[in-house]
Design a protein around this motif. Structure first.
Motif, short mmCIF file in Angstrom:
data_model
loop_
_atom_site.label_atom_id
_atom_site.label_comp_id
_atom_site.label_asym_id
_atom_site.label_seq_id
_atom_site.Cartn_x
_atom_site.Cartn_y
_atom_site.Cartn_z
N GLU A 221 0.85 -1.20 0.00
CA GLU A 221 0.00 0.00 0.00
C GLU A 221 0.88 1.24 0.00
OE1 GLU A 221 -3.07 -0.50 3.21
OE2 GLU A 221 -2.06 -2.42 3.39
N HIS A 348 2.83 0.05 3.48
CA HIS A 348 2.57 -1.19 4.21
C HIS A 348 2.85 -2.36 3.28
CE1 HIS A 348 -0.48 1.05 6.97
NE2 HIS A 348 0.74 1.52 7.04
N ARG A 461 -7.34 -4.27 14.33
CA ARG A 461 -5.91 -4.21 14.10
C ARG A 461 -5.22 -3.18 14.97
NH1 ARG A 461 -5.95 -4.34 7.70
NH2 ARG A 461 -7.21 -6.22 7.50
N GLU A 475 1.58 -7.76 7.98
CA GLU A 475 1.67 -6.43 7.39
C GLU A 475 2.86 -5.71 8.04
OE1 GLU A 475 -2.09 -4.44 7.37
OE2 GLU A 475 -1.23 -2.52 6.79
MG MG Z 1 -3.28 -2.16 5.37
#
Ligand code: MG
Ligand code: ADP
Length: 723
Positions: A221, A348, A461, A475
């Protein structure tokens, strides 16, 4: 035109700027991979036997059979020329995080003076880009500067269209004439091979007989900022350093002043659509979305792909973002912290491993057997992060990412693993060996019970963790927005290879005396006892974690690149790369030298910029305003009106202080006698950077006092909010 007039003109121009007219979108099916010489295009244009041979190479990553290279090259050339390409380029990825290309024409002049187009198999397979000016960390003496590029068959060739025409691009590895890796691709391919070997062995021990090639996957990302090119061109710091070295934070209330907002969504949307279209044509599976974290900041996330292809695509994505931004009158900032005091940008790196026979190996699955397999791979990751945390930190260490890590909106510089509460509890149970008091379903008897379904809810998360399990992948959130994802992927694959190798050996010996489930639990218990301290589910930003991580858990907090990079030279890191065959000690050492040099050079460039901007832009603006003030004050005095001289005095004091620190910084960068590269890096981190910050503090205070109409640099408020 004075600096201030240019700034004001830019504001009006930008405020009145129209978005580029959006193109009528083409159907996705037509656009998709239109410019990629992929398997289906090869199948259509190659003889059956040749196609079969190439396909095998692509799937297994083996060397291309030289006897088919000519046929592949000709088909590739014909396809590229049908798309208007007259040139081809071997694209490679030097250690600098950049993408490099060497262009050559297809043209070949014959002995009779005529010209034909030609592209031989050997040219496709190997190029010689000289490349002696790419940093190699001492691997190549200049007398042996030759480097070779060779097609990485696992990453498809493509045609890149620019305003200057189309070029056939061939993703390649870049090696020295002695075979040493000079780039970021070779280690990545080697790390995948090492991980495949260790993972296959473990899968076989888990009872599978049919085990396909295990690959690693990556979805990266990308966060970025867009600033109007009119403003950026007036900021030498943005142009040369990619970030603002000066700039007062905008007041809160002004941040949401929508006076200038009008055109934002439209211009940016048209830009994004253009980016996506280019990506689709190149077979990059983009999905775009707005990021609301900081004004002027956006995010682009692709669907995940095989790590090697994803990494090449990520490099392309950064190139496309920058080129397309230019077309739309923006500058795309990929720097990790372009604006102080405002959220920075990361990348990420979503990462997993898997194959076509067992699927995603970090997916918990829903049968006991899949659960057991998942726990083994997850345990291997935990062990890896604990053993090689400092290496992970080193893999994301750059001068620019240091501004982000450890800051309050970004992951800390301490490497830990977030598992989520359920999974954390499962591993806690494995460690203590107690089954009875589990809040969730028991997991100790892996042959009978099934793991509770693990939450994949993004809300669950932990945003403060640098490395988090997110349902079916990890991640790595601390990677910098500007970085190649290859380095982090190499580290993740390699440490996993090492852990799986260790687990495989332990399982093998346990299996001599016990059944599979008992063996798995015994080995995982050992893993958790030795490495469980790296699992952390709490607030990674808190001071308590910074204390506890170091004092109670023995984890390392490495706040700067100067602290982290030397771990590349640590014995345990050298051993890791040597035994997995990913990097030789010489290749590793060269990477340390290159990254250290990049760190030192970029801070040196910034320091010089700070000095020149302070002296030639900011000080003159302050003095000009001061002289205006003093003229006004004396004419008022003659009228019998007194103006307090507080402001003038303050400006004069700040200007003097700023110049004094600037001189100190100027003297500091003259020091060149360092005992080691490590010492030089520490000097940059602990002497140069703080002096730069000090100059900035005075300059930003001046920005708050000098009349706006005298200020020569586009302000934060303008750059962030006017689009
Ligand atoms: Mg993410
Ligand atoms: P979120 O935005 O909540 O993080 P997304 O579904 O958008 O979740 O996924 C983020 C990224 O993770 C995407 O690039 C996606 O392709 C990637 N991803 C998903 N599954 C995997 C996987 N198995 N391996 C690698 N990356 C993955």
């Amino acid at each position: 035109m004075s600096g201030n007039e240019a700034r004001v003109q830019a504001i009006y121009q930008i405020a009145n700027k129209e978005a580029m007219p959006p193109k009528a979108p083409e159907p996705l099916a037509k656009m998709w991979a239109e410019n990629v010489f992929n398997l289906s295009k090869m199948q259509a244009s190659l003889p059956k036997a040749v196609f079969k041979s190439v396909k095998k190479t692509i799937v297994t990553g083996e060397k291309l059979d030289p006897s088919v290279a000519d046929a592949v090259a000709t088909a590739m050339k014909d396809w590229a020329m049908s798309k208007g390409a007259l040139y081809y380029a071997h694209v490679f990825y030097p250690m600098t995080n950049l993408t490099a290309e060497k262009h050559d024409g297809f043209i070949s002049v014959q002995s009779d003076g005529t010209a034909i187009s030609e592209f031989a198999g050997k040219v496709l397979v190997q190029g010689e880009p000289d490349g002696s000016s790419f940093p190699n960390g001492g691997i190549r003496g200049t007398f042996e500067a030759r480097g070779y590029t060779a097609w990485d068959v696992t990453s498809p060739a493509y045609v890149m269209e620019t305003d200057n025409g189309a070029t056939l691009c061939i993703p390649t590895v870049f090696v020295s004439w002695t075979g040493e890796a000079l780039d970021k691709k070779v280690p990545l391919l080697r790390s995948i091979a090492a991980m495949d070997k260790a993972a296959s062995k473990v899968l076989k021990l888990l009872g599978y007989t049919d085990v396909a090639h295990v690959n690693s996957s990556c979805g990266a990302e990308q966060e970025y900022f867009l600033v109007d090119a009119n403003f950026a061109s007036q900021r030498p710091d943005l142009l040369l350093a990619g970030r603002t070295l000066f700039g007062k934070a905008p007041a809160k209330g002004q941040q949401f002043d929508d006076h200038y907002f009008g055109a934002i969504p439209e211009r940016v949307q048209v830009f994004m659509q253009d980016v996506e279209e280019t990506m689709y044509k190149l077979g990059i599976p983009a999905k775009t979305r707005h990021n609301e974290v900081a004004p002027g900041q956006f995010e682009l996330a692709p669907f995940f792909e095989a790590a090697n292809v994803a990494s090449d695509h990520q490099q392309l994505t950064m190139t496309i973002l920058k080129h397309t931004a230019k077309k739309h009158g923006f500058v795309c900032l990929l720097h990790e912290k372009p604006f102080a005091g405002i959220n920075g940008s990361g990348k990420h790196v979503n990462w997993s491993v898997g194959n076509s026979t067992q699927g995603n190996l970090l997916d918990p699955g829903d049968s006991p057997h899949e659960n057991a397999q998942f726990l083994v791979f997850c345990g291997a990751v935990i062990r890896g992060v604990h053993k090689y945390g400092p290496l992970m930190r080193a893999a994301i260490a750059t001068a620019s990412n240091d501004h982000r890590l450890g800051a309050n909106e970004a992951p800390p510089a301490i490497m830990s693993v977030y598992l989520g509460s359920q999974l954390e509890e499962v591993f806690e149970q494995i460690k203590t060996g107690s089954v009875t008091d589990s809040k969730h379903k028991g997991v100790m008897d892996l042959g009978i019970d099934v793991l509770p379904p693990l939450s994949k809810d993004p809300g669950d998360r932990n945003r403060t963790s640098p490395f988090a399990f997110t349902g079916n992948r990890f991640e790595f959130r601390a990677v910098g927005s500007n970085q190649s994802v290859s380095g982090p992927l190499v580290v993740l694959n390699t440490m996993l290879a090492d852990s799986l190798e260790w687990i495989g050996n332990r399982l093998e010996s346990e299996l001599a005396g016990s059944d599979l489930n008992t063996a798995i639990l015994t080995v995982l218990k050992e893993v958790m006892e030795a490495h469980g301290s790296v699992v952390f589910g709490g607030d990674g930003y808190s001071a308590e974690w910074h204390r506890m991580a170091v004092e109670e858990r023995g984890l390392l907090n490495l706040p700067t690149t100067a602290d982290a990079l030397p771990y590349l030279k640590a014995e345990f890191v050298e051993d890791l790369f040597k035994k997995t065959g990913v990097l030789t000690p010489v290749e590793l050492e060269s990477r340390f030298e290159v990254y250290a040099e990049q760190y030192i050079l970029s801070i040196d460039v910034e320091a010089k910029l700070v000095i020149s901007m302070a002296k030639t832009t900011i000080y003159p603006a302050a003095i000009e305003y001061l002289s205006k003030l003093s003229a006004t004050m004396s004419s008022l005095t003659s009228m019998g009106i007194t103006l307090e001289k507080d402001t003038a005095q303050k400006i004069a004091d700040l200007a003097n202080s700023m110049m004094a620190v600037t001189d100190k910084l100027g003297a500091a960068i003259e020091k060149h006698d360092f005992a080691s590269t490590e010492e030089h890096m520490q000097y940059c981190a602990t002497t140069i950077r703080p002096l730069m910050d000090e100059v900035r503090e005075y300059a930003d205070a001046l920005e708050g006092l000098v009349a706006d109409s005298f200020w020569p640099l586009p302000t934060y408020q303008e750059m962030l909010f006017i689009k």
